[in-house]
Design a protein around this motif. Structure first.
Motif, PDB file in Angstrom:
ATOM      1  N   TYR A  41      27.813 -67.366  72.936  1.00 36.45           N
ATOM      2  CA  TYR A  41      28.588 -67.225  71.554  1.00 36.45           C
ATOM      3  C   TYR A  41      28.738 -68.302  70.684  1.00 36.45           C
ATOM      4  O   TYR A  41      28.793 -69.529  71.316  1.00 36.45           O
ATOM      5  N   ARG A  42      28.718 -68.292  69.557  1.00 37.63           N
ATOM      6  CA  ARG A  42      29.168 -69.337  68.485  1.00 37.63           C
ATOM      7  C   ARG A  42      30.283 -69.083  67.552  1.00 37.63           C
ATOM      8  O   ARG A  42      30.200 -68.036  66.976  1.00 37.63           O
ATOM      9  N   SER A  43      30.995 -69.938  67.336  1.00 37.81           N
ATOM     10  CA  SER A  43      31.998 -69.943  66.416  1.00 37.81           C
ATOM     11  C   SER A  43      31.861 -70.005  65.111  1.00 37.81           C
ATOM     12  O   SER A  43      30.910 -70.668  64.659  1.00 37.81           O
ATOM     13  N   ARG A  44      32.393 -68.970  64.213  1.00 36.76           N
ATOM     14  CA  ARG A  44      32.057 -68.661  62.993  1.00 36.76           C
ATOM     15  C   ARG A  44      32.658 -69.893  62.056  1.00 36.76           C
ATOM     16  O   ARG A  44      32.192 -70.134  61.079  1.00 36.76           O
ATOM     17  N   PHE A  45      33.661 -70.667  62.644  1.00 36.74           N
ATOM     18  CA  PHE A  45      34.328 -71.737  61.842  1.00 36.74           C
ATOM     19  C   PHE A  45      33.879 -72.978  62.369  1.00 36.74           C
ATOM     20  O   PHE A  45      33.569 -73.961  61.525  1.00 36.74           O
ATOM     21  N   LEU A  56      37.399 -61.809  78.328  1.00 37.49           N
ATOM     22  CA  LEU A  56      38.034 -62.421  78.905  1.00 37.49           C
ATOM     23  C   LEU A  56      36.898 -62.715  80.070  1.00 37.49           C
ATOM     24  O   LEU A  56      36.515 -61.938  81.252  1.00 37.49           O
ATOM     25  N   ALA A  57      36.389 -63.900  80.198  1.00 40.84           N
ATOM     26  CA  ALA A  57      35.415 -64.192  81.153  1.00 40.84           C
ATOM     27  C   ALA A  57      35.327 -65.981  81.543  1.00 40.84           C
ATOM     28  O   ALA A  57      36.327 -66.718  80.834  1.00 40.84           O
ATOM     29  N   ASN A  58      34.469 -66.130  82.436  1.00 40.51           N
ATOM     30  CA  ASN A  58      34.496 -67.770  83.140  1.00 40.51           C
ATOM     31  C   ASN A  58      33.560 -68.439  82.253  1.00 40.51           C
ATOM     32  O   ASN A  58      32.422 -68.060  82.202  1.00 40.51           O
ATOM     33  N   ARG A  59      33.979 -69.364  81.549  1.00 38.98           N
ATOM     34  CA  ARG A  59      33.075 -70.533  80.719  1.00 38.98           C
ATOM     35  C   ARG A  59      32.091 -70.957  81.815  1.00 38.98           C
ATOM     36  O   ARG A  59      32.452 -71.474  82.653  1.00 38.98           O
ATOM     37  N   ILE A  60      30.905 -71.376  81.277  1.00 35.19           N
ATOM     38  CA  ILE A  60      29.902 -72.079  82.012  1.00 35.19           C
ATOM     39  C   ILE A  60      30.132 -73.574  81.275  1.00 35.19           C
ATOM     40  O   ILE A  60      29.887 -73.598  80.045  1.00 35.19           O
ATOM     41  N   ASN A  61      30.613 -74.482  82.111  1.00 32.88           N
ATOM     42  CA  ASN A  61      30.730 -76.029  81.307  1.00 32.88           C
ATOM     43  C   ASN A  61      29.246 -76.234  81.299  1.00 32.88           C
ATOM     44  O   ASN A  61      28.574 -76.253  81.982  1.00 32.88           O
ATOM     45  N   PRO A  62      28.960 -76.918  79.963  1.00 35.17           N
ATOM     46  CA  PRO A  62      27.603 -77.304  79.705  1.00 35.17           C
ATOM     47  C   PRO A  62      26.951 -78.343  80.509  1.00 35.17           C
ATOM     48  O   PRO A  62      26.012 -78.924  80.528  1.00 35.17           O
ATOM     49  N   MET A  63      27.872 -79.056  81.615  1.00 33.09           N
ATOM     50  CA  MET A  63      27.446 -79.918  82.456  1.00 33.09           C
ATOM     51  C   MET A  63      26.755 -79.152  83.534  1.00 33.09           C
ATOM     52  O   MET A  63      26.523 -79.819  84.709  1.00 33.09           O
ATOM     53  N   GLY A  64      26.602 -77.988  83.760  1.00 39.80           N
ATOM     54  CA  GLY A  64      25.965 -77.299  84.669  1.00 39.80           C
ATOM     55  C   GLY A  64      26.832 -76.815  85.663  1.00 39.80           C
ATOM     56  O   GLY A  64      26.123 -76.481  86.870  1.00 39.80           O
ATOM     57  N   PHE A  65      27.938 -76.133  85.444  1.00 44.43           N
ATOM     58  CA  PHE A  65      28.731 -75.382  86.669  1.00 44.43           C
ATOM     59  C   PHE A  65      29.541 -74.264  86.067  1.00 44.43           C
ATOM     60  O   PHE A  65      30.002 -74.528  84.507  1.00 44.43           O
ATOM     61  N   VAL A  66      30.278 -73.461  86.813  1.00 46.25           N
ATOM     62  CA  VAL A  66      31.155 -72.540  86.100  1.00 46.25           C
ATOM     63  C   VAL A  66      32.586 -72.874  86.404  1.00 46.25           C
ATOM     64  O   VAL A  66      32.716 -73.223  87.494  1.00 46.25           O
ATOM     65  N   GLU A  67      33.398 -72.787  85.318  1.00 45.53           N
ATOM     66  CA  GLU A  67      34.656 -72.989  85.598  1.00 45.53           C
ATOM     67  C   GLU A  67      35.713 -72.001  86.100  1.00 45.53           C
ATOM     68  O   GLU A  67      35.380 -70.810  86.163  1.00 45.53           O
ATOM     69  N   ARG A  68      36.561 -72.377  87.034  1.00 45.09           N
ATOM     70  CA  ARG A  68      37.181 -71.359  87.722  1.00 45.09           C
ATOM     71  C   ARG A  68      38.004 -70.322  86.989  1.00 45.09           C
ATOM     72  O   ARG A  68      38.115 -69.102  87.215  1.00 45.09           O
ATOM     73  N   GLU A  69      38.861 -71.026  86.080  1.00 48.30           N
ATOM     74  CA  GLU A  69      39.980 -70.169  85.156  1.00 48.30           C
ATOM     75  C   GLU A  69      39.248 -69.659  84.081  1.00 48.30           C
ATOM     76  O   GLU A  69      38.464 -70.180  83.257  1.00 48.30           O
ATOM     77  N   PRO A  70      39.402 -68.320  83.959  1.00 41.37           N
ATOM     78  CA  PRO A  70      38.584 -67.377  82.680  1.00 41.37           C
ATOM     79  C   PRO A  70      39.297 -68.088  81.418  1.00 41.37           C
ATOM     80  O   PRO A  70      40.430 -68.454  81.473  1.00 41.37           O
ATOM     81  N   VAL A  71      38.446 -67.725  80.477  1.00 42.30           N
ATOM     82  CA  VAL A  71      38.782 -68.264  79.185  1.00 42.30           C
ATOM     83  C   VAL A  71      38.775 -66.753  77.968  1.00 42.30           C
ATOM     84  O   VAL A  71      38.114 -65.862  78.407  1.00 42.30           O
ATOM     85  N   SER A  72      39.605 -66.797  77.214  1.00 45.20           N
ATOM     86  CA  SER A  72      39.485 -65.629  76.154  1.00 45.20           C
ATOM     87  C   SER A  72      38.817 -66.064  74.873  1.00 45.20           C
ATOM     88  O   SER A  72      38.998 -67.280  74.387  1.00 45.20           O
ATOM     89  N   VAL A  73      38.057 -65.213  74.492  1.00 46.55           N
ATOM     90  CA  VAL A  73      37.043 -65.236  73.393  1.00 46.55           C
ATOM     91  C   VAL A  73      37.573 -64.163  72.501  1.00 46.55           C
ATOM     92  O   VAL A  73      37.329 -63.168  72.611  1.00 46.55           O
ATOM     93  N   GLU A  74      37.972 -64.474  71.198  1.00 44.98           N
ATOM     94  CA  GLU A  74      38.215 -63.533  70.360  1.00 44.98           C
ATOM     95  C   GLU A  74      37.082 -63.161  69.367  1.00 44.98           C
ATOM     96  O   GLU A  74      36.422 -64.197  68.999  1.00 44.98           O
ATOM     97  N   LYS A  75      36.470 -61.792  69.405  1.00 39.19           N
ATOM     98  CA  LYS A  75      35.519 -61.452  68.846  1.00 39.19           C
ATOM     99  C   LYS A  75      35.505 -61.432  67.227  1.00 39.19           C
ATOM    100  O   LYS A  75      34.426 -61.717  66.766  1.00 39.19           O
ATOM    101  N   SER A  76      36.577 -61.691  66.559  1.00 42.35           N
ATOM    102  CA  SER A  76      36.457 -61.752  65.203  1.00 42.35           C
ATOM    103  C   SER A  76      36.260 -63.408  64.830  1.00 42.35           C
ATOM    104  O   SER A  76      35.864 -63.389  63.678  1.00 42.35           O
ATOM    105  N   GLU A  77      36.130 -64.223  66.075  1.00 43.12           N
ATOM    106  CA  GLU A  77      35.852 -65.695  65.511  1.00 43.12           C
ATOM    107  C   GLU A  77      34.738 -66.073  66.133  1.00 43.12           C
ATOM    108  O   GLU A  77      34.330 -67.074  65.658  1.00 43.12           O
ATOM    109  N   TRP A  78      34.064 -65.171  66.784  1.00 40.35           N
ATOM    110  CA  TRP A  78      32.658 -65.757  67.524  1.00 40.35           C
ATOM    111  C   TRP A  78      31.590 -64.465  67.389  1.00 40.35           C
ATOM    112  O   TRP A  78      31.945 -63.515  67.497  1.00 40.35           O
ATOM    113  N   ASP A  79      30.521 -65.065  67.137  1.00 35.58           N
ATOM    114  CA  ASP A  79      29.274 -64.353  67.019  1.00 35.58           C
ATOM    115  C   ASP A  79      28.266 -64.442  68.276  1.00 35.58           C
ATOM    116  O   ASP A  79      28.326 -65.440  68.918  1.00 35.58           O
TER     117      ASP A  79
END
Length: 433
Positions: A194-198, A243-266
């Protein structure tokens, strides 16, 4: 012209292997009435270009004529070549590899190479009809024709090594654009981007159900499991957020889920989207600048000559993308590290076999049993001796981010610091970073 029955052809040809799904394709196939498998003027040109001895020319011609003189095998071979010529552009997942028709004795061992050879002229003709300049494709098949003909001249050896890879070249489906090769690829990995609209920032979220070690690598990769610290990815979605687990772009999945607001991300990348697979030939020039140049040329090329493909970006997997290499090569002065820092890297279920092969010459190499000579061999062997393991890693670069290559558009200092904190965290007494 009348088309022979599919099952009748199969019974007669008696192949040891064929890809799945051919019957459905055969139903849609429209045969032609040409009486040759490979044009003789093209064949003669190859004979002259590679100065093939008379014996080799005779062996090749005999094999081709044996196929052409068997109506059933000839008909089915033309069908196979027709499908293979467009399979890569269609991102067809049918697995083509060496095939031997029992009916072709005593020429059966020649068949796989002759089938590939039969793809060259139709593939070039198709590119010509698209308006692709000949300079883009005239030398593509010769990358492997040269090697194959050299084997034939020395040893009468028709065997094809790594059929799925060389098929890209015999079908003129892969293009060298500046420094890198490109070929269409349908994205199927278990993540969405997803990409931030802002801010324009990009985030990749792993799909639900993946089991990961505490270091963010898939549990079980390299035969290493993390019974105490493993976690399972989740994906909870409603009308407003994910609500899902972010992939750190250094090549690993982070343990703690993050929240992505659909109104802010495409949505920027989903399963089924079309990417260009990037392949890395050996040689100098493995730099961010050449990467940027190649990707720019690739987008322009496919937009011009394959406008029906909606290319979203680039994908690849390699041992070169493993951020662990930054631990042994250093953060500065390494082209390997500087290039991988331009990617959104993510973990896959592949271990270190590719690195063992590229660094030590054998996918099962034991570095402790080898006397390392190069600086890479020495550093990799020392790291593995301490308990660390490497991982073949995948990457994505979105089309909109090509202009920002060189600025580490995906990876932040915080991402790199988080990597150094988590890497090898599943190991007792892990190496000090």
């Amino acid at each position: 012209m009348n088309k022979p029955d599919f099952h009748t052809l199969l019974t007669h040809c008696d192949f040891d292997y064929l890809p799945d799904g051919l019957e459905r394709k055969y139903e849609q196939y429209k045969p032609d009435d040409r009486a040759w498998l490979i044009p003789r003027d093209f064949l003669g040109g190859l004979y002259d270009r590679y100065r093939l001895p008379e014996r080799t020319r005779r062996l090749l011609t005999e094999g081709i004529e044996a196929i052409e003189s068997d109506p059933s095998l000839f008909a089915f071979t033309k069908f196979l070549a027709d499908d293979m010529c467009t399979a890569r552009i269609r991102c067809d997942e049918a697995f083509y590899t060496n095939m031997t028709p029992g009916c072709l004795k005593p020429y059966a061992e020649k068949y796989s190479f002759l089938l590939l050879l039969a793809c060259v002229v139709p593939s070039m003709d198709s590119l010509k009809r698209r308006g692709v300049p000949e300079s883009y494709y005239s030398e593509i098949p010769h990358q492997f024709l040269k090697v194959q003909f050299e084997k034939l001249g020395r040893e009468d050896d028709f065997k094809v090594h790594d059929f799925p890879w060389v098929m890209n070249f015999y079908t003129c489906s892969i293009f060298l654009l500046d420094r890198f090769y490109f070929i269409p690829h349908r994205f199927h990995d278990e993540l969405s981007m997803y990409r931030s609209r802002f801010s324009g920032k990009t985030i990749a979220l792993y799909h639900a159900g993946g089991s990961f070690r505490r270091d963010g690598q898939l549990d079980g990769v390299n035969g290493v499991r993390d019974a105490e610290g493993a976690f399972v990815t989740e994906w909870k979605e409603d009308a407003d957020r994910i609500l899902a687990n972010r992939i750190n772009p250094m090549g690993f999945v982070e343990r703690e889920p993050v929240s992505v607001e659909k109104s802010e991300w495409d949505a920027a990348l989903r399963q089924g989207d079309m990417l260009l697979a990037l392949h890395i030939p050996s040689g100098p020039g493995y730099t961010p600048d050449r990467l940027k140049s190649s990707m720019t040329l690739a987008v322009d090329f496919y937009r011009t000559y394959y406008p029906e493909l909606r290319i979203r970006g680039f994908w690849s997997e390699s041992w070169l993308y493993d951020p662990r290499l930054s631990l042994i090569l250093g953060e500065a002065g390494s082209n390997i590290v500087s290039v991988q820092r331009q990617f959104y890297n993510y973990p896959i279920a592949a271990g270190d076999a590719m690195l063992r092969y590229e660094a030590f010459g054998d996918r099962n190499a034991d570095p402790s049993a080898i006397s390392p000579k190069t600086s890479l061999q020495k550093a990799a062997a020392a790291y593995m001796k301490s308990g660390g393991r490497f991982h073949t890693t995948s990457m994505v670069v979105l089309k909109e981010d090509i202009d920002r290559i060189g600025t580490m558009t995906y990876i932040t200092p915080e991402d790199a610091a988080s990597f150094r904190e988590s890497v090898d965290s599943h190991l007792a007494g892990r190496p000090v970073q």
